[in-house]
Motif scaffolding. Structure first.
Motif, PDB file in Angstrom:
ATOM      1  N   ALA B 149      26.115  19.796 -43.480  1.00 39.60           N
ATOM      2  CA  ALA B 149      26.810  20.958 -42.925  1.00 39.60           C
ATOM      3  C   ALA B 149      28.276  20.973 -43.348  1.00 39.60           C
ATOM      4  O   ALA B 149      28.796  22.002 -43.791  1.00 39.60           O
ATOM      5  N   THR B 150      28.957  19.824 -43.228  1.00 39.06           N
ATOM      6  CA  THR B 150      30.393  19.825 -43.529  1.00 39.06           C
ATOM      7  C   THR B 150      30.624  19.960 -45.033  1.00 39.06           C
ATOM      8  O   THR B 150      31.583  20.584 -45.460  1.00 39.06           O
ATOM      9  N   GLU B 153      30.412  23.581 -45.824  1.00 36.83           N
ATOM     10  CA  GLU B 153      31.600  24.291 -45.329  1.00 36.83           C
ATOM     11  C   GLU B 153      32.805  23.995 -46.230  1.00 36.83           C
ATOM     12  O   GLU B 153      33.579  24.881 -46.560  1.00 36.83           O
ATOM     13  N   THR B 154      32.947  22.734 -46.635  1.00 37.55           N
ATOM     14  CA  THR B 154      34.067  22.353 -47.500  1.00 37.55           C
ATOM     15  C   THR B 154      33.953  23.056 -48.848  1.00 37.55           C
ATOM     16  O   THR B 154      34.942  23.509 -49.424  1.00 37.55           O
ATOM     17  N   LEU B 157      35.098  26.559 -48.482  1.00 33.74           N
ATOM     18  CA  LEU B 157      36.565  26.614 -48.408  1.00 33.74           C
ATOM     19  C   LEU B 157      37.165  26.475 -49.805  1.00 33.74           C
ATOM     20  O   LEU B 157      38.060  27.219 -50.194  1.00 33.74           O
ATOM     21  N   ARG B 160      36.804  29.656 -51.737  1.00 34.53           N
ATOM     22  CA  ARG B 160      37.747  30.686 -51.310  1.00 34.53           C
ATOM     23  C   ARG B 160      39.146  30.389 -51.840  1.00 34.53           C
ATOM     24  O   ARG B 160      39.856  31.280 -52.304  1.00 34.53           O
TER      25      ARG B 160
END
Lengths: 193, 343
Positions: B149-150, B153-154, B157, B160
């Motif tokens: 999960a992390t 997400e990383t 990020l 982006r």
């Protein structure tokens, strides 16, 4: 405060009420950016401002808004990962409550450096629990109320979960029926799916 | 040794269900090597039904510290770390440890999932209650899932941030009004070109004529509109490998790569001047500007320097202006002829 909580708050507002409401709320709260990032840390004051602005826009109280956020985090299908990670806490809701004090440690294990609240559990008998949540700077207990209610449903347990009348940090939990319904399926090995 | 010590030394006195809970992946075998009892999780993993009565080597296949297929050899590696497979699940490497029981009455083998934990749990649909609270397998599964999960997400990020950086870079090197490159964008492209020792290119410095009048008479909004139209004309006159830049209020530069022939450059300049001087309708009024041009070429320099080349193109442009606008001048280095105006 960790971005995950803020990101969840934003996600709830955007997906429940729309991007426009979020844009209004973040302007009301004088947020100096458009979006929270899940993996960054923020001042608790920013979170308080967003919660206050959103509650005022939606004509509700911060506590009841946070309860809805807590329920949403657990039940939103796009966030099934959160539900799954919480289900590691026990095979049934009673087990889950018995290990709920470990939730902060589990969160820290997943995110080293995660600033987490302190959970203290008081038990009376097999079915009554008093959970106290301390987190300087932000009153997160209502969010936990919402999340616990959703977890009880997930396990298929019949539970009364209420904020304590005297202590805003405390949640009273009464387990009426540990196997009330089937609950949702949890596949221990389903991580990659 | 006292009597109590002897008893503790030899006997556990554990009921079978207790053994199942404490060691859900145990395999207890008798003196003949027949399985007396197998833990419930082990039976799920082996997926061969009731394991009782089977020969221990029919259930497991020991490969480390060496291949073992007899009871005495198995008991001889008592206490060592064993690498083994279940014959019912031969793809997953497992870990184990064996101990002989008192009086030659067989042995107890305990098994752990080791690094196969995720595959094993998935392959056999194991649940939380298949593991003892003393077993960290559930914690490993939790961590594995949290890392998935992390990491996701990383990565989002990072994506982006990369996109934001590209956007910022594009903004930093382009002119907001016309979308042409700005001075920084031009300098970056020149530096890039000059890295190639054999680079051949021309710099064409263009200054608008009568632009101030448009601004004064029709206002800045009209002036901006004219600049946008000029940018469109310049873009349409260059190839993808060239660059059009706006480096000042009404000053533009064309960077023409692979182009060194004076007659071709003059032809391009004439075409640009011709198009720039056509009347255009802006906000309901007809206005007319024009262009004066000065050009220099990299082949005139032993070691081309961007700043020097821009100064020389500017000097040639100045010569064009002096000669009455709407003209093109090719820069001539001092020592050859003086800068010469071409109609």
């Amino acid at each position: 405060m960790h971005g995950l909580v803020n990101k969840a708050l934003q996600g709830f507002l955007v997906e429940t009420y729309g991007r426009q409401v979020w844009d209004t709320v973040r302007r009301d709260a004088a947020l100096p950016f458009e979006d929270f990032e899940a993996m960054l840390n923020y001042e608790p004051g920013l979170t308080r401002a967003v919660v206050a602005a959103a509650a005022s826009r939606l004509g509700t109280t911060p506590a009841s808004l946070l309860e809805d956020v807590g329920t949403w985090i657990v039940t939103d299908p796009a966030r099934d990962r959160v539900r799954r990670l919480l289900r590691f806490g026990g095979a049934d809701f009673r087990d889950f409550m018995m290990s709920v004090e470990q939730v902060p440690d589990r969160a820290r294990m997943a995110l080293p450096g995660f600033d987490v609240p302190r959970f203290t559990m008081e038990r009376s008998g097999r079915s009554r629990f008093g959970l106290t949540i301390e987190w300087p700077g932000f009153d997160i207990a209502p969010l936990v109320v919402g999340a616990l209610r959703a977890m009880a449903d997930d396990y298929g347990a019949l539970v009364l979960i209420e904020p304590d009348e005297d202590d805003a940090r405390r949640i009273d939990v009464e387990l009426l029926d540990n196997r009330h319904s089937e609950g949702r399926h949890f596949d221990l090995g389903g991580a990659a799916r | 040794m006292s009597r109590v010590d002897t008893i503790l030394h030899r006997v556990i006195g554990l009921p079978g269900r207790g053994l199942d809970r404490l060691l859900p992946m145990h395999l207890w075998f008798g003196p003949s090597g027949a399985v007396n009892r197998a833990g419930p999780t082990l039976e799920k993993l082996a997926a061969r039904g009731d394991l009782r009565g089977r020969d221990v080597f029919d259930v497991i296949d020991i490969r480390q510290p060496r291949a073992i297929d007899s009871l005495p050899a198995l008991l001889a590696v008592e206490g060592a770390a064993l690498g083994l497979r279940l014959t019912g699940l031969p793809d997953l490497p497992l870990r184990g440890q064996v101990h002989g029981l008192a009086g030659g009455s067989g042995g107890l083998l305990n098994i752990s999932l080791g690094l196969s934990f995720a595959e094993a749990v998935e392959a056999r649909g194991l649940t939380l209650s298949d593991f003892s609270p003393c077993d960290q397998t559930v914690e490993l599964l939790y961590l594995r899932e949290a890392i998935l999960a992390t990491t996701a997400e990383t990565r989002r990020l990072t994506d982006r941030l990369l996109a934001a950086r590209h956007a910022a870079e594009a903004r930093a090197t382009s002119d907001a009004l016309t979308g042409l490159a700005n001075r920084r964008g031009l300098a970056a492209r020149l530096d890039e070109l000059l890295l190639r020792p054999d680079a051949e290119f021309a710099l064409m410095h263009i200054d608008l004529d009568y632009f101030k009048q448009v601004n004064d008479e029709l206002g800045h909004a009209a002036g901006d509109e004219v600049l946008v139209r000029v940018a469109q004309i310049l873009k349409s006159e260059v190839r993808d490998t060239d660059l059009a830049a706006r480096i000042g209020g009404d000053e533009f530069v064309l960077l023409l790569s692979g182009c060194d022939e004076p007659s071709i450059l003059s032809r391009i300049a004439r075409r640009v001047m011709d198009k720039l001087s056509r009347p255009m309708e802006v906000e309901g009024s007809i206005c007319q500007v024009g262009g004066s041009i000065g050009t220099t070429r990299s082949s005139l320099y032993a070691d081309p320097d961007p700043d020097q080349m821009l100064r020389d193109a500017d000097e040639a442009l100045y010569a064009s202006k002096r000669q009455g606008r709407g003209r093109h001048t090719l820069f001539r280095p001092p020592g050859l002829d003086a800068a010469r105006g071409l109609p």
